[in-house]
Design an enzyme around this catalytic site. Structure first.
Site, PDB file in Angstrom:
ATOM      1  N   ARG A   1       0.872  -1.186   0.000  1.00  0.00           N
ATOM      2  CA  ARG A   1       0.000   0.000   0.000  1.00  0.00           C
ATOM      3  C   ARG A   1       0.903   1.227   0.000  1.00  0.00           C
ATOM      4  NH1 ARG A   1      -2.469   1.355   5.331  1.00  0.00           N
ATOM      5  NH2 ARG A   1      -0.971   3.047   5.167  1.00  0.00           N
TER       6      ARG A   1
ATOM      7  N   HIS B   1      -3.834   4.792   3.973  1.00  0.00           N
ATOM      8  CA  HIS B   1      -4.976   3.868   3.984  1.00  0.00           C
ATOM      9  C   HIS B   1      -6.179   4.488   3.270  1.00  0.00           C
ATOM     10  CE1 HIS B   1      -7.969   1.027   5.305  1.00  0.00           C
ATOM     11  NE2 HIS B   1      -8.673   2.033   5.782  1.00  0.00           N
TER      12      HIS B   1
ATOM     13  N   TYR C   1       3.255   6.486  11.423  1.00  0.00           N
ATOM     14  CA  TYR C   1       3.462   5.150  11.999  1.00  0.00           C
ATOM     15  C   TYR C   1       4.345   4.209  11.180  1.00  0.00           C
ATOM     16  CZ  TYR C   1      -0.498   4.115   8.868  1.00  0.00           C
ATOM     17  OH  TYR C   1      -1.323   4.010   7.787  1.00  0.00           O
TER      18      TYR C   1
END
Ligand SMILES: Cc1ncc(C[n+]2csc(CCOP(=O)(O)OP(=O)(O)O)c2C)c(N)n1
Ligand SMILES: [Mg+2]
Length: 380
Positions: free
Chosen positions: A273, A277, A286
């Site tokens: 990815r 998100h 993160y």
């Protein structure tokens, strides 16, 4: 703390779990004779499908940032997985999506305008604004609307496959999931039932190595996702998800098996990815984005384009023309749908009861009597 998200290598002694790949990262073929024969027109259509996702993602994410749509989820970097899988299905097959397969619905015939009307939730939207943006559904293209609750679609896919089997419909169901869905109880329910009853379903897992902020290393202690299929007693395949031909070939083989009564297969397509998100997420908080950068270099579209140009299926100039055609189509669809009004206010009380109960009619009358400014976010 920043987590790496890199996964462990597959067990070296298990050939079924080795990563299937046809195209190297530079677009050259590992073994041309192993690549399934696909007509040039179809290869061009696959490239167009991948480019449509990329162009749409760029334009629509930009619109979300401008406040013109409420939410957007990209499939950037996963275009090969989405289109490779869609291309392997027949017209009678159904696709039950996870989160990032809207490009497959378009590949299967959903018009850009209909898709974009759903993102606006306007009067043309078949869901009447009741779904989160990017959650299209189309009976005509046999693409079920996305459930949003992670993994609930897997028992649905198995159930649909059982129905097709009982009705002797000869259709196969592609049940999509992300790596994160493998930790949900519905994963077990869907896979176990499908294997025991040999349902004509193919589980297609896009392992993009993240589930929002949870990396694969925190999602599973298994060396791969594909290996989980063995516990259920079904075939497993593991493919390079950035290689559209490898994805196509694995899904086609599994779909053919399912159609001929051979039962389900679980496919893990390894990808990454490379974006956030969704438009609500900021991955720099993160994860280590230097790894993301490495994956951006493994761009599935560039890899496929290089292969097609080298094989003289298409020229660089034709690809440029294709891109500008798609850009125009996307721009025109957005312009047309942005000017369409919201669904009528009374649609909020329709479609649930055969006859609208009096208390809902009263509530609607009360809302309609409010001065317009008091309606807040409710558009009329
Ligand atoms: C049952 C449930 N739990 C949590 C969420 C919140 N949520 C939305 S997407 C997501 C991660 C999904 O990850 P993955 O399955 O790997 O798909 P990806 O987003 O990577 O495509 C989560 C936890 C949800 N929608 N449903
Ligand atoms: Mg994921």
């Amino acid at each position: 703390m920043r987590l790496s998200g890199e996964i462990l290598p597959p067990p070296p002694d298990d050939p079924a779990l080795a990563l299937k790949q046809f195209l190297r990262e530079d677009g050259t073929a590992l073994d041309e004779s192993a690549i399934p024969k696909i007509a040039n027109a179809e290869l061009g259509r696959m490239l167009r499908g991948m480019l449509t996702i990329r162009i749409m993602d760029e334009r629509l994410l930009g619109m979300q940032r401008q406040g013109r749509i409420g939410f957007y989820g990209e499939a950037r970097g996963q275009e090969a997985a989405v289109i490779g899988a869609a291309a392997a299905l027949g017209p009678k097959d159904w696709l039950v999506p996870a989160l990032r397969e809207a490009g497959a619905a378009i590949y299967r015939g959903l018009s850009l305008r209909t898709y974009i009307s759903q993102i606006f939730g306007n009067e043309n939207d078949v869901a009447k604004g009741r779904q989160l943006p990017c959650h299209p559904g189309t009976r005509a293209a046999r693409y079920v609307t996305m459930s949003s609750c992670i993994a609930t679609q897997l028992p649905h896919a198995t159930g649909m496959a059982m129905a097709a089997k009982i009705l002797k419909e000869d259709s196969v169901i592609l049940g999509c999931l992300g790596d994160g869905a493998s930790s949900e109880e519905d994963f077990h329910v869907g896979l176990n039932f499908a294997a025991v009853f040999r349902a004509p379903v193919v589980f297609f897992c896009q392992n993009n190595q993240w589930a929002i902020s949870t990396p694969t290393t925190r999602q599973t202690a298994s060396p791969t996702y594909a290996i989980k299929a063995y516990a259920y007693g079904m075939r497993a395949a593991r493919v390079d998800g950035n290689d559209v031909l490898a994805v196509y070939s694995a899904v086609k083989e599994a779909v053919d098996q399912a159609r001929s009564g051979g039962g389900p297969t679980f496919i893990e397509a390894l990808t990454y990815r490379v974006s956030a998100h969704s438009s609500s997420d900021d991955p720099t908080r993160y994860r280590d984005e230097s790894i993301t950068e490495k994956w951006r270099q493994k761009d599935p579209i560039e890899r496929f384009q290089k292969y097609l140009i080298a094989r003289k299926v298409i020229t660089a100039a034709t690809i440029e023309t294709m891109k500008s055609e798609i850009e125009t189509e996307v721009r025109e669809a957005i312009a047309a749908e942005e000017s369409v009004g919201a669904p009528p206010l009374r649609s909020i009380i329709e479609d649930v009861f055969a006859e609208v109960p009096q208390f809902l009619a009263d509530e609607l009358a009360e809302i309609e009597s409010l001065p317009r400014q008091k309606l807040g976010g409710v558009h009329q």
